[in-house]
Enzyme design. Structure first.
Site, mmCIF file in Angstrom:
data_model
loop_
_atom_site.group_PDB
_atom_site.id
_atom_site.type_symbol
_atom_site.label_atom_id
_atom_site.label_comp_id
_atom_site.label_asym_id
_atom_site.label_seq_id
_atom_site.Cartn_x
_atom_site.Cartn_y
_atom_site.Cartn_z
ATOM 1 N N GLU A 93 1.991 56.701 17.362
ATOM 2 C CA GLU A 93 2.340 57.981 17.571
ATOM 3 C C GLU A 93 2.899 58.671 18.975
ATOM 4 O O GLU A 93 3.713 58.085 19.314
ATOM 5 C CB GLU A 93 0.890 58.830 16.798
ATOM 6 C CG GLU A 93 1.094 60.011 16.217
ATOM 7 C CD GLU A 93 -0.345 60.725 15.765
ATOM 8 O OE1 GLU A 93 -1.021 60.275 16.470
ATOM 9 O OE2 GLU A 93 -0.415 61.481 15.096
ATOM 10 N N GLU A 106 1.593 64.985 10.344
ATOM 11 C CA GLU A 106 0.260 65.723 10.297
ATOM 12 C C GLU A 106 0.382 67.351 10.631
ATOM 13 O O GLU A 106 -0.412 67.900 10.022
ATOM 14 C CB GLU A 106 -0.915 65.034 10.779
ATOM 15 C CG GLU A 106 -0.646 65.120 12.462
ATOM 16 C CD GLU A 106 -1.745 64.067 13.149
ATOM 17 O OE1 GLU A 106 -2.516 63.642 12.440
ATOM 18 O OE2 GLU A 106 -1.629 64.039 14.390
ATOM 19 N N HIS A 117 -2.334 55.205 17.090
ATOM 20 C CA HIS A 117 -2.109 56.510 17.249
ATOM 21 C C HIS A 117 -2.958 57.085 18.167
ATOM 22 O O HIS A 117 -3.826 56.201 18.922
ATOM 23 C CB HIS A 117 -2.791 57.233 15.841
ATOM 24 C CG HIS A 117 -1.789 57.264 14.629
ATOM 25 N ND1 HIS A 117 -1.500 58.437 13.936
ATOM 26 C CD2 HIS A 117 -0.923 56.475 14.308
ATOM 27 C CE1 HIS A 117 -0.625 58.056 13.187
ATOM 28 N NE2 HIS A 117 -0.141 56.888 13.255
ATOM 29 N N GLU A 118 -2.345 58.036 18.667
ATOM 30 C CA GLU A 118 -2.962 58.613 20.016
ATOM 31 C C GLU A 118 -2.745 57.271 21.265
ATOM 32 O O GLU A 118 -3.828 57.095 21.741
ATOM 33 C CB GLU A 118 -4.447 59.137 20.099
ATOM 34 C CG GLU A 118 -4.775 60.287 19.134
ATOM 35 C CD GLU A 118 -4.798 59.699 17.749
ATOM 36 O OE1 GLU A 118 -5.159 58.755 17.471
ATOM 37 O OE2 GLU A 118 -4.356 60.766 16.669
ATOM 38 N N GLU A 121 -10.378 54.203 13.398
ATOM 39 C CA GLU A 121 -10.582 55.463 14.366
ATOM 40 C C GLU A 121 -11.484 55.143 15.264
ATOM 41 O O GLU A 121 -12.658 54.795 14.908
ATOM 42 C CB GLU A 121 -10.749 56.739 13.614
ATOM 43 C CG GLU A 121 -10.961 58.020 14.276
ATOM 44 C CD GLU A 121 -9.923 58.383 15.312
ATOM 45 O OE1 GLU A 121 -8.828 58.781 14.975
ATOM 46 O OE2 GLU A 121 -10.342 58.432 16.491
ATOM 47 N N HIS A 138 -7.975 51.030 8.825
ATOM 48 C CA HIS A 138 -7.871 52.053 9.892
ATOM 49 C C HIS A 138 -9.152 51.869 10.793
ATOM 50 O O HIS A 138 -10.120 51.829 10.513
ATOM 51 C CB HIS A 138 -8.199 53.548 9.108
ATOM 52 C CG HIS A 138 -8.085 54.670 9.794
ATOM 53 N ND1 HIS A 138 -8.916 55.663 9.927
ATOM 54 C CD2 HIS A 138 -7.136 54.772 11.035
ATOM 55 C CE1 HIS A 138 -8.413 56.718 10.718
ATOM 56 N NE2 HIS A 138 -7.464 56.101 11.312
#
Ligand code: NOJ
Length: 674
Positions: free
Chosen positions: A474, A480, A455-456, A387, A385
């Site tokens: 995403e 979520e 994501h985003e 982020e 991951h």
């Protein structure tokens, strides 16, 4: 005398021809789809380039003007056509993964070269490609003396609709990460909306406006305007840099394709390959390292607030926890284990201080290298991951060190995240700045044989054809929201809208598969579906990497988990059996590696009786169909859990009636019986 007259006539005719030749170059011209159903006219009126589109002799796009405003001059008028050329292409290509293996690509192209008449003589080309299910056009800025570095302040592309049709859209302004609910209303009532835009022109005419091959440019949005003579004109509204510039460019330069998909049924929108066909062929020579699969993860626990991403007594990403997940994955044929919160940077406000993130240094209670060895020994791998908290530069500075570490350890899939609508606290994620960043990550990942779940993200535009390591993303309200959204979770119609809107842009990492709807952290918020509809999401919301999103203890011993275990993530073929956007849909997909088929169906808040017609199966073959459907009394509001299971023999001339509960669903696993 007669002879003289004749000679004079011939001279006059020649002179007329001479005069007529250049004017012919100014005339509007037409390019049709290979099957003739779509006709696009391109021309210049009073110096302004324009186009129109007809579908089966009905005008679907009225006169729509094209061009730009550059920082130093207008670039949408004073044009004349200098030349034109045509091209046709017909062939097929193969996707390493996707909803269909073989893609047919057939279009007619018309290129119109333009030049401004003033002293700078600046040039612009319009390239239109017309397919049987729509068209794409783009601007090309050729290399030229009077246009080197330039700035686009405004793209003036118009799409003029003859009727004020109902459209499914999501607003651009005040929407973060493309995570708004899609709503249907007449186009004229909308503020600026992001693409894709799905327009229900009538019961048998559907149009989708989007873009293909978004490269070094700003994301496309449209503002509906009331211009004279039109029901509604959509005008391009590119996402700007913080200083207002839309695009920095240097000629030669090409814009992304502006796409208009046109179909008779909603199902054909899903199977259209127009956007992929407008992207460039694969740039990765050997794609054998690009795979698909399913993963579990230390994830829902964080959203349920059982665990934290940051260090402390409830830290989720511990070696102990990760091993539990790896063991479960190994036992249940899941290829990946996502672990969030494994790396330094989560302590404090990571959404603001993303530059504290390290993508190589693990927290002390997480043995990255040991766990990955443990996973590999069991045929599983960690999904790393990443982020970023929107700190794009911090991430870019670490791309090489992080990706070379992952490659050394055998970690092949990463999930990136950008929880901060501004990149580097300044630029919109969907501006040219953001688009450049996402591409840098993707291309660097390809160099290290790493697949990306983003994501985003940037709204996908078919780049997975060129870079098939862009797996999924995403850019929607995902699962979520069913954990913490103050409105109680995604509404029942959501899953019946996504495949016709966000899903048309590319694969969706929605993360289906919640079986336990209790929520201590935010009582009342939960999936607004039945459990069977959670299963259907694996078919309806396509992703080459699908997550089984619930805590693993909720899967242990659950009879429906066998469907998640076996559902494929790479398909040979997709058939949409029935659909009404926002209300219900049923899709059948054939596994890429066997003769088995999988069917998924879902409904909105209304119960529904559907009939699945098995005519998509091979004739003369016998199949065993296992049907998971909503059990007695199932209702998403009061009792989401009951599941009925039935095993029957089916052939291609059979059909089956299934009852879907309110916000319910059904899946069928159809095994070829030899
Ligand atoms: C938002 C992502 O969508 C979610 O999947 C992730 O868990 C959090 N950000 C933290 O990165």
């Amino acid at each position: 005398m007669f002879k003289k007259q004749n000679h004079l006539c011939r001279c006059l005719a020649a002179a007329l021809l001479f005069v007529a030749a250049p004017t012919a170059g100014f005339a509007a011209d037409v390019v049709t789809s290979p099957d003739g159903s779509i006709k696009v006219t391109i021309g210049v009126k009073d110096g302004r380039p324009y186009y129109t589109v007809n579908h089966n002799d009905k005008v679907v796009v009225n006169t729509s003007y094209l061009g730009f405003r550059l920082s130093d001059a207008p670039f949408d008028n004073d044009f004349r056509i200098t030349s034109k050329s045509r091209n046709t292409k017909h062939g097929t290509w193969t996707q390493p993964w996707g909803e269909d293996r073989v893609v047919d690509c057939h279009y007619n192209e018309l290129r119109v070269n333009l030049q401004q008449k003033d002293r700078l003589r600046r040039q612009l080309s319009l390239v239109f490609r017309v397919f049987n299910d729509g068209l794409g056009f783009r601007y090309e800025f050729p290399r030229q003396k009077n246009l080197g570095d330039f700035q686009i302040m405004e793209e003036k592309t118009q799409i003029t609709m003859p009727v004020d049709a109902e459209a499914w859209t999501e607003p651009t302004n005040r929407t973060r990460y493309y995570e708004a609910l899609w709503t249907k209303a007449p186009l004229s009532t909308k503020d600026t909306v992001s693409t894709p835009i799905t327009i229900e022109v009538g019961d048998s005419l559907f149009m989708v406006l989007h873009e293909a091959n978004l490269t070094d440019y700003a994301s496309l949005n449209y503002t509906p305007r009331h211009l004279p003579g039109a029901a509604v004109t959509l005008v391009a509204a590119l996402t700007p840099w913080s200083n207002g510039v839309k695009v920095y460019a240097t000629a030669p330069f090409v814009s992304p394709w502006r796409t208009i998909t046109i179909t008779k049924t909603p199902g054909e929108l899903i199977t259209s390959k127009l956007m992929l066909n407008l992207n460039e062929p694969c740039k990765i020579a050997d794609t054998s390292w690009i795979t698909t699969g399913k993963y579990v993860g230390i994830w829902w626990e964080m959203h349920m607030r059982d665990y934290t991403w940051s260090q402390g007594p409830n830290h989720g990403a511990t070696t102990y926890n990760a091993k539990r997940y790896i063991d479960f994955a190994a036992r249940h044929h899941m290829k990946g284990v996502l672990v969030e919160g494994w790396n330094y940077g989560w302590d404090g406000d990571w959404t603001k201080d993303g530059d504290k993130f390290s993508f190589t240094n693990a927290y002390p209670d997480y043995d990255l290298e040991g766990l990955q060895r443990y996973a590999l020994d069991r045929g599983v791998s960690l999904v790393a991951h990443n982020e970023t908290g929107g700190a794009a530069s911090n991430y870019e500075n670490q791309l090489d060190s992080a990706f070379s570490l992952y490659r050394r350890l055998g970690i092949k899939v990463i999930k990136t995240g950008y929880v901060n609508p501004l990149m580097d606290d300044k630029e919109d994620q969907h501006s040219q700045y953001g688009i450049r960043h996402y591409r840098k990550v993707l291309e660097t990942a390809a160099k290290y044989h790493i697949m990306v779940i983003n994501h985003e993200p940037a709204m996908p535009s078919g780049l997975c054809r060129t870079w098939p390591n862009l797996m999924s993303g995403e850019g929607m309200r995902g699962q979520e929201y069913n954990a913490w959204s103050s409105d109680g979770g995604n509404p029942p119609y959501h899953v019946c809208v996504l495949p016709f809107t966000r899903g048309l842009a590319g694969a969706m990492d929605f993360t289906p598969g919640i079986f336990d709807f209790t929520n201590k952290a935010q009582p009342g918020t939960r999936p607004q579906t039945t459990v069977t509809k959670q299963l259907a999401e694996y078919i309806l919301l396509y992703s080459p990497w699908q997550m089984a999103a619930d805590k693993i203890e909720n899967y242990e011993g659950h009879p429906a988990f066998s469907f998640i275990e076996t559902v494929p993530t790479n398909f040979e073929k997709t058939v949409v059996l029935d659909a009404k956007i926002g209300s219900f849909l049923t899709i059948a997909r054939k596994d890429r590696y066997s003769d088995d088929w999988y069917v998924g169906s879902a409904t909105d808040e209304n119960p529904r009786d559907i009939t699945v017609n098995f005519s998509f199966l091979d004739k003369d073959n016998q199949y065993v169909a296992e049907v998971f459907s909503d059990g007695p009394g199932a209702d998403y509001r009061t009792n989401p859990y009951p599941i009925s299971y039935e095993r029957i023999l089916v052939k291609s001339n059979d059909s089956l009636k299934i009852h879907l509960a309110p916000s319910g669903g059904a899946v069928i696993r159809i095994k070829y019986a030899r």
